[in-house]
Design a protein around this motif. Sequence first.
Motif, mmCIF file in Angstrom:
data_model
loop_
_atom_site.group_PDB
_atom_site.id
_atom_site.type_symbol
_atom_site.label_atom_id
_atom_site.label_comp_id
_atom_site.label_asym_id
_atom_site.label_seq_id
_atom_site.Cartn_x
_atom_site.Cartn_y
_atom_site.Cartn_z
ATOM 1 N N MET A 172 -29.044 55.665 33.667
ATOM 2 C CA MET A 172 -27.829 55.512 32.868
ATOM 3 C C MET A 172 -27.561 56.804 32.099
ATOM 4 S SD MET A 172 -26.811 52.305 30.422
ATOM 5 C CE MET A 172 -28.202 52.508 29.309
ATOM 6 N N VAL A 173 -26.319 57.226 32.054
ATOM 7 C CA VAL A 173 -25.946 58.489 31.436
ATOM 8 C C VAL A 173 -26.204 58.480 29.930
ATOM 9 C CG1 VAL A 173 -23.547 57.767 31.068
ATOM 10 C CG2 VAL A 173 -24.099 60.191 31.267
ATOM 11 N N SER A 174 -26.684 59.614 29.405
ATOM 12 C CA SER A 174 -26.922 59.747 27.976
ATOM 13 C C SER A 174 -25.699 60.386 27.323
ATOM 14 C CB SER A 174 -28.155 60.630 27.714
ATOM 15 O OG SER A 174 -29.316 60.013 28.229
ATOM 16 N N VAL A 175 -25.157 59.722 26.333
ATOM 17 C CA VAL A 175 -23.945 60.203 25.669
ATOM 18 C C VAL A 175 -24.269 61.340 24.699
ATOM 19 C CG1 VAL A 175 -22.063 59.558 24.108
ATOM 20 C CG2 VAL A 175 -22.773 57.995 25.938
ATOM 21 N N PHE A 176 -25.422 61.249 24.047
ATOM 22 C CA PHE A 176 -25.823 62.280 23.087
ATOM 23 C C PHE A 176 -27.017 63.057 23.634
ATOM 24 C CE2 PHE A 176 -23.630 59.054 20.607
ATOM 25 C CZ PHE A 176 -22.779 59.827 19.819
ATOM 26 N N LYS A 177 -27.163 64.294 23.160
ATOM 27 C CA LYS A 177 -28.243 65.148 23.638
ATOM 28 C C LYS A 177 -29.610 64.647 23.188
ATOM 29 C CE LYS A 177 -25.322 69.269 23.841
ATOM 30 N NZ LYS A 177 -25.047 70.621 23.274
ATOM 31 N N ASN A 178 -29.662 64.033 22.013
ATOM 32 C CA ASN A 178 -30.912 63.461 21.526
ATOM 33 C C ASN A 178 -30.613 62.417 20.460
ATOM 34 O OD1 ASN A 178 -30.746 64.916 18.877
ATOM 35 N ND2 ASN A 178 -31.076 66.705 20.183
ATOM 36 N N GLU A 179 -31.628 61.642 20.090
ATOM 37 C CA GLU A 179 -31.447 60.527 19.160
ATOM 38 C C GLU A 179 -31.114 61.018 17.755
ATOM 39 O OE1 GLU A 179 -30.933 56.553 18.587
ATOM 40 O OE2 GLU A 179 -31.391 57.592 20.464
ATOM 41 N N ALA A 180 -31.720 62.118 17.338
ATOM 42 C CA ALA A 180 -31.441 62.642 15.994
ATOM 43 C C ALA A 180 -29.974 63.058 15.871
ATOM 44 C CB ALA A 180 -32.356 63.825 15.693
ATOM 45 N N GLY A 181 -29.458 63.698 16.921
ATOM 46 C CA GLY A 181 -28.055 64.105 16.912
ATOM 47 C C GLY A 181 -27.137 62.900 16.867
ATOM 48 N N LYS A 182 -27.491 61.869 17.619
ATOM 49 C CA LYS A 182 -26.699 60.637 17.618
ATOM 50 C C LYS A 182 -26.636 60.033 16.219
ATOM 51 C CE LYS A 182 -26.764 55.905 19.442
ATOM 52 N NZ LYS A 182 -27.467 54.963 20.375
ATOM 53 N N GLU A 183 -27.768 59.975 15.547
ATOM 54 C CA GLU A 183 -27.813 59.406 14.196
ATOM 55 C C GLU A 183 -26.944 60.208 13.232
ATOM 56 O OE1 GLU A 183 -31.862 59.037 12.987
ATOM 57 O OE2 GLU A 183 -32.353 57.560 14.550
ATOM 58 N N ASN A 184 -26.968 61.523 13.353
ATOM 59 C CA ASN A 184 -26.156 62.375 12.487
ATOM 60 C C ASN A 184 -24.668 62.152 12.733
ATOM 61 O OD1 ASN A 184 -28.334 63.588 11.198
ATOM 62 N ND2 ASN A 184 -28.474 65.244 12.696
ATOM 63 N N VAL A 185 -24.297 62.037 14.002
ATOM 64 C CA VAL A 185 -22.896 61.811 14.350
ATOM 65 C C VAL A 185 -22.414 60.461 13.815
ATOM 66 C CG1 VAL A 185 -21.306 61.336 16.252
ATOM 67 C CG2 VAL A 185 -22.829 63.311 16.368
ATOM 68 N N LEU A 186 -23.206 59.416 14.023
ATOM 69 C CA LEU A 186 -22.778 58.085 13.591
ATOM 70 C C LEU A 186 -22.743 57.962 12.073
ATOM 71 C CD1 LEU A 186 -24.480 55.774 16.242
ATOM 72 C CD2 LEU A 186 -22.199 56.799 16.233
ATOM 73 N N ARG A 187 -23.618 58.677 11.392
ATOM 74 C CA ARG A 187 -23.575 58.699 9.933
ATOM 75 C C ARG A 187 -22.260 59.325 9.464
ATOM 76 N NH1 ARG A 187 -27.563 61.781 9.108
ATOM 77 N NH2 ARG A 187 -29.131 60.126 9.276
ATOM 78 N N SER A 188 -21.903 60.437 10.073
ATOM 79 C CA SER A 188 -20.655 61.108 9.732
ATOM 80 C C SER A 188 -19.451 60.252 10.116
ATOM 81 C CB SER A 188 -20.590 62.467 10.444
ATOM 82 O OG SER A 188 -19.385 63.128 10.181
ATOM 83 N N TYR A 189 -19.544 59.573 11.252
ATOM 84 C CA TYR A 189 -18.494 58.657 11.732
ATOM 85 C C TYR A 189 -18.184 57.619 10.651
ATOM 86 C CZ TYR A 189 -16.434 55.328 15.225
ATOM 87 O OH TYR A 189 -15.637 54.464 15.941
ATOM 88 N N ASN A 190 -19.230 56.998 10.116
ATOM 89 C CA ASN A 190 -19.042 55.963 9.095
ATOM 90 C C ASN A 190 -18.463 56.535 7.801
ATOM 91 O OD1 ASN A 190 -20.014 53.908 10.750
ATOM 92 N ND2 ASN A 190 -22.137 54.245 10.122
ATOM 93 N N GLU A 191 -18.840 57.762 7.476
ATOM 94 C CA GLU A 191 -18.288 58.404 6.285
ATOM 95 C C GLU A 191 -16.798 58.680 6.466
ATOM 96 O OE1 GLU A 191 -20.715 61.848 5.832
ATOM 97 O OE2 GLU A 191 -22.439 60.742 5.004
ATOM 98 N N LEU A 192 -16.417 59.103 7.663
ATOM 99 C CA LEU A 192 -15.005 59.363 7.925
ATOM 100 C C LEU A 192 -14.171 58.092 7.827
ATOM 101 C CD1 LEU A 192 -15.139 61.864 10.928
ATOM 102 C CD2 LEU A 192 -14.381 62.354 8.603
ATOM 103 N N LEU A 193 -14.732 56.977 8.265
ATOM 104 C CA LEU A 193 -13.981 55.718 8.197
ATOM 105 C C LEU A 193 -13.599 55.367 6.764
ATOM 106 C CD1 LEU A 193 -15.763 53.395 10.798
ATOM 107 C CD2 LEU A 193 -13.527 54.503 10.984
ATOM 108 N N GLN A 194 -14.423 55.756 5.808
ATOM 109 C CA GLN A 194 -14.092 55.493 4.412
ATOM 110 C C GLN A 194 -12.888 56.317 3.966
ATOM 111 O OE1 GLN A 194 -15.645 52.840 3.215
ATOM 112 N NE2 GLN A 194 -16.663 52.947 5.219
ATOM 113 N N GLY A 195 -12.589 57.370 4.720
ATOM 114 C CA GLY A 195 -11.427 58.195 4.418
ATOM 115 C C GLY A 195 -10.152 57.739 5.119
ATOM 116 N N TRP A 196 -10.221 56.627 5.840
ATOM 117 C CA TRP A 196 -9.016 56.096 6.488
ATOM 118 C C TRP A 196 -8.028 55.558 5.452
ATOM 119 C CZ3 TRP A 196 -9.213 53.229 11.798
ATOM 120 C CH2 TRP A 196 -9.708 54.096 12.781
ATOM 121 N N HIS A 197 -8.545 55.152 4.307
ATOM 122 C CA HIS A 197 -7.710 54.666 3.198
ATOM 123 C C HIS A 197 -6.787 53.520 3.612
ATOM 124 C CE1 HIS A 197 -9.312 57.897 0.842
ATOM 125 N NE2 HIS A 197 -8.761 58.827 1.600
ATOM 126 N N THR A 198 -7.308 52.660 4.460
ATOM 127 C CA THR A 198 -6.601 51.452 4.834
ATOM 128 C C THR A 198 -7.634 50.446 5.311
ATOM 129 O OG1 THR A 198 -4.723 50.580 6.110
ATOM 130 C CG2 THR A 198 -6.241 52.030 7.273
#
Length: 301
Positions: A1-27
Motif C-alpha cells: 500500500m502506498v505511503s502518503v508521508f515520507k515518515n511517521e514523524a513528518g506525518k504527525e507534524n503535518v497533522l498537528r499543523s493541519y488541526n491548528e489551521l482548522l482553528q483559523g477557519w473562523h467558522t
Amino acid sequence: MVSVFKNEAGKENVLRSYNELLQGWHTEFRELDMETPYGITHCITAGNAGLPPLLLFHGVGDNSAVMWLLNIRELSQHFYCVAIDTLGGPGKSIPDTRFNKQTFDQVHWINSVADGLGLKQFYVAGVSNGAYMAYNYTVNEPGRVLRAVCMEGGMVTAPLKSMVQTLLMMFPEILMPTRKNLLKVVAKLSSPESRLTEKHPEVAEHLVLLMKNHNQQAMFVHKLQLYDQEKATAVREKLYFLLGDYNLHRKKDFTSVLDGGNFRYKVIPGSGHGINHEQPERVHREIIDFLLQPDMTAMIR
C-alpha cells in the motif's frame, strides 16, 4: 500500500499543523471520515446543510485545511461546503490496497463520497490539480454537477510539459529543500503583489511542511484524462476558469485551449498559482456570483 508521508514523524507534524489551521477557519465545521471503495476519505463540512452543496478539491501537495483557510468563512455563508482531502494527498484521508494505478477510478471515488453524503446534484470548485478534478468530474458526470469553478487549472493537454514547467519554477531551491529555500519556492509561485508569505505566514509555513514531508508519488495513482473537446463543449456553460495574471505567459497553452473552445475565464490581477490565497476576496466574489446565478440555483433538488 502506498505511503502518503515520507515518515511517521513528518506525518504527525503535518497533522498537528493541519488541526491548528482548522482553528483559523473562523467558522463552525465538522470533520467526517467517509468509507469509500479505495479507503477512508476525510471531509470537512461547513455551512448550513440546507444551503446549496459545494464540493471543494485541493491541489497535489495540499490538503483541505490549508487550501480553504482564507475562503471557507465566506463560502460557507452561501454554500454547504464539503472540503475533500484527496486520497494520496498530505491530509487525513487514508488509502487502502485498492488505491493503486490498476483499480483506482477518480470519478468513481468522487461519486462514492457524494453518495455517502446523500448529494445528488452539487457545485464543484478546485485549485490547481483540484481544478483538474473539478473539470474532469464535470465532463464525466454532467448530470450531477450544476456548475464548476476551476482555478489555475482544468483540462490537461500536455501533462509532462506542465510538470516540467512547474519544476523549473522551483529550481534551484528545490534541490536543497531547507525551510528558507522552500519559502522561496512558495514566493516564486505567488505574485509579488500579493505579498502572500508576509500577509499569511501560516499558509506559507504549512506549505513548506507539506513539501518536506509528503510523498508525492502517492498522487501518481491518479491517472489524468486528456482534454476531449467534444465532451468539454457539451458542458461549456457549466464551466468557469480563474487564472492568476502572474507569469500568465507561461500559461499560453492553457489559455489557447480556453480561447479555442470559447470557455469563460477571467484573469485575476495580483495573483499567481495560489490564486485563492493571494486574492481571496476577489475569488470569493467570482465563485459566488458564477455559481449562484438564478438560472442555476433553481436546478438544485
